[in-house]
Scaffold this active site. Structure first.
Site, mmCIF file in Angstrom:
data_model
loop_
_atom_site.group_PDB
_atom_site.id
_atom_site.type_symbol
_atom_site.label_atom_id
_atom_site.label_comp_id
_atom_site.label_asym_id
_atom_site.label_seq_id
_atom_site.Cartn_x
_atom_site.Cartn_y
_atom_site.Cartn_z
ATOM 1 N N SER A 264 42.650 38.083 35.934
ATOM 2 C CA SER A 264 41.933 38.304 37.180
ATOM 3 C C SER A 264 42.064 37.119 38.137
ATOM 4 O O SER A 264 43.177 36.795 38.539
ATOM 5 C CB SER A 264 40.478 38.647 36.855
ATOM 6 O OG SER A 264 40.010 39.565 37.782
ATOM 7 N N LYS A 268 45.685 35.155 39.209
ATOM 8 C CA LYS A 268 46.222 34.725 40.510
ATOM 9 C C LYS A 268 46.737 33.281 40.363
ATOM 10 O O LYS A 268 47.864 32.962 40.736
ATOM 11 C CB LYS A 268 45.137 34.791 41.601
ATOM 12 C CG LYS A 268 44.412 36.157 41.728
ATOM 13 C CD LYS A 268 43.338 36.153 42.824
ATOM 14 C CE LYS A 268 42.141 37.084 42.611
ATOM 15 N NZ LYS A 268 42.288 38.485 42.726
ATOM 16 N N TRP A 354 40.697 48.826 41.583
ATOM 17 C CA TRP A 354 40.183 47.675 42.356
ATOM 18 C C TRP A 354 41.294 46.620 42.489
ATOM 19 O O TRP A 354 41.516 46.041 43.536
ATOM 20 C CB TRP A 354 38.965 47.108 41.625
ATOM 21 C CG TRP A 354 38.258 45.957 42.306
ATOM 22 C CD1 TRP A 354 38.201 44.670 41.876
ATOM 23 C CD2 TRP A 354 37.492 46.007 43.511
ATOM 24 N NE1 TRP A 354 37.449 43.911 42.724
ATOM 25 C CE2 TRP A 354 36.997 44.703 43.756
ATOM 26 C CE3 TRP A 354 37.178 47.019 44.424
ATOM 27 C CZ2 TRP A 354 36.203 44.385 44.856
ATOM 28 C CZ3 TRP A 354 36.392 46.693 45.527
ATOM 29 C CH2 TRP A 354 35.917 45.400 45.735
ATOM 30 N N HIS A 402 38.980 47.112 33.920
ATOM 31 C CA HIS A 402 39.210 45.683 34.094
ATOM 32 C C HIS A 402 38.686 44.894 32.888
ATOM 33 O O HIS A 402 37.515 45.011 32.537
ATOM 34 C CB HIS A 402 38.460 45.252 35.361
ATOM 35 C CG HIS A 402 38.902 43.952 35.925
ATOM 36 N ND1 HIS A 402 40.095 43.788 36.583
ATOM 37 C CD2 HIS A 402 38.297 42.736 35.926
ATOM 38 C CE1 HIS A 402 40.205 42.532 36.983
ATOM 39 N NE2 HIS A 402 39.130 41.866 36.590
HETATM 40 C C1 GCU Z 1 36.261 40.090 41.529
HETATM 41 C C2 GCU Z 1 37.282 39.967 42.630
HETATM 42 C C3 GCU Z 1 38.705 40.061 42.085
HETATM 43 C C4 GCU Z 1 38.885 39.106 40.943
HETATM 44 C C5 GCU Z 1 37.811 39.353 39.924
HETATM 45 C C6 GCU Z 1 37.804 38.404 38.735
HETATM 46 O O1 GCU Z 1 36.248 41.389 41.050
HETATM 47 O O2 GCU Z 1 37.025 40.967 43.532
HETATM 48 O O3 GCU Z 1 39.646 39.791 43.091
HETATM 49 O O4 GCU Z 1 40.171 39.236 40.426
HETATM 50 O O5 GCU Z 1 36.547 39.178 40.515
HETATM 51 O O6 GCU Z 1 38.305 37.331 38.786
HETATM 52 O O7 GCU Z 1 37.219 38.809 37.738
#
Ligand code: GCU
Length: 421
Positions: A264, A268, A354, A402
């Site tokens: 998540s 990135k 998402w 997720h």
């Molecule tokens: C949130 C956010 C995401 C991210 C995520 C995470 O959901 O919107 O962009 O990847 O947190 O890091 O768990």
């Protein structure tokens, strides 16, 4: 009998109403959607047009600068390692466990304005027993290192946030999967990989105000004021590169086989770290979504506007333009292309719209061109649900939502075996 029927009908009606309510309201409606198996034929712009490897090499620094300016913030040259203070950790509780240590790494950052700063962060590592240098999976995780590698006696500097039998910890595992806090340590060691884990907030807190303050202290005053260019995700990737450099210098570690793994938000930073660091040889980026592997413009699920509102500290302010019609020089496929020819695994889940699994597939398809210029096969499949761990852009999707679940780590390890063994 009659009563049972009535109860069932009631339950059915409640589910129906719940479903209708969820699907009618924007953000929550997304959990009812699924990613397609067959991606659409979307053209991704700006297209990468380099006709040869030499041309791509020429374009790379422009692309790297544009990614920093518009998305990840501007960063000084790689940090210098000043010292690594290694404390041995004792209890031997994992099968196959070899050396385990907690590292306190001190770095020096030569800022662009001629001044410099120092920073410190911790990294805990566990290596498998081995006579030869081992490949290692470096991680940035949601939990502090004492919870990511429990039982080793690491100081609980931030408390046992993710451990124990408490309601919070159990709920987290239930919602985000059994491996959200702690990876399958023994399985990883048995496959011959070491693990090195960092808790990024240790040096750059994942908070609007404190995150920005830490960025200013490390990278300088250009991170202040309305025209600041601070990006905490970029900061984490920068630190990741320093950690990989420290690991590469250790003779028990195979310096050519260092992978970045993140989920998540850290999916990135795992990609960005792989793009920036010469010491990171592969990336496993799971459900990185917006500002990660998924194409930003016209993105499904979380939009750029939403992420900038919820997590304004993560990106450079210029990233906002991806939700309007302003011209753009770079997109997320450029980030993948900067990693080429190193192997990347993009992890996804069908119901994690998402993050936009299809948008990640688009980016992989568009980055392929650069892998091909290096004589490598990038993405080798034309559907989201065909996993090819041998490909240099390997795309993994499973059912569900997720999180990091049972099926994920076997796929990650299969990919790493294919490229590191
Ligand atoms: C949130 C956010 C995401 C991210 C995520 C995470 O959901 O919107 O962009 O990847 O947190 O890091 O768990």
């Amino acid at each position: 009998m009659h009563l049972l029927k009535l109860k069932r009908v009631r339950l059915f009606i409640i589910i129906l109403i719940g479903y209708a309510a969820l699907s009618s309201c924007g953000t929550s409606g997304i959990i009812l959607q699924t990613a397609p198996n067959r991606p659409s034929e979307k053209i991704i712009s700006p297209e990468i047009k380099a006709a040869s490897l030499a041309e791509w090499e020429e374009q790379k620094s422009f692309i790297n600068n544009a990614l920093q300016r518009d998305i990840y913030g501007t960063f000084p040259a790689a940090a210098q390692i000043i010292s690594i203070d290694k404390t041995p950790l004792n209890p031997s509780i994992y099968k196959g466990q070899g050396r385990t240590e907690n590292w306190q790494i001190t770095i020096n950052i030569a800022r662009e304005d001629g001044t410099s700063s120092q920073g410190q962060f911790e990294m805990a590592l566990i290596l498998p027993k081995s006579d030869d240098p081992v490949p290692i999976i470096t991680m940035q995780t949601f939990c502090p290192t004492n919870s990511t590698l429990p039982g080793l006696g690491i100081d609980a500097k931030y408390g046992d946030m993710c451990e124990g039998e408490g309601f919070g910890a159990n709920l987290m595992l239930y919602v985000f999967g059994r491996y959200i806090a702690t990876p399958p340590i023994e399985d990883i060691l048995a496959r011959g990989y070491g693990i090195a884990t960092m808790f990024p907030s240790d040096i750059i807190p994942d908070q609007r105000q404190r995150g920005r303050e830490a960025m200013t202290a490390l990278f300088g005053p250009s991170n202040l004021g309305p025209n600041h260019n601070a990006s905490v995700i970029g900061g984490w990737a920068y630190i990741w590169a320093a950690a990989a450099k420290a690991l590469a210098a250790d003779s028990a570690i195979n310096g050519h086989k260092i992978a970045s793994f993140g989920h998540s938000r850290y999916g990135k930073s795992a990609l960005l770290a792989a793009a920036w660091s010469d010491d990171i040889a592969a990336a496993v980026s799971h459900q990185s979504g917006t500002g990660g592997a998924s194409i930003s413009r016209g993105k499904k699920g979380e939009t750029v506007t939403q992420i900038m509102e919820s997590y304004p500290h993560w990106f450079a302010p210029a990233y906002a333009k991806y939700d309007n019609d302003a011209p753009i020089d770079v997109e997320q496929h450029h980030l993948l292309a900067l990693i080429a020819p190193k192997p990347i695994l993009l992890g996804n889940a069908k119901r994690d719209v998402w993050s936009d699994p299809e948008g990640g597939f688009f980016a992989a398809r568009a980055a392929n061109h650069v892998y091909n210029l290096y004589g490598k096969q990038g993405l080798s499949v034309d559907r989201l649900n065909r996993f090819d761990p041998n490909a240099n852009i390997s795309y993994w999707i499973r059912g569900g939502t997720h999180g990091i679940v049972k099926e994920d780590w076997p796929a990650f390890l299969e990919f790493l075996d294919a490229h590191f063994k």
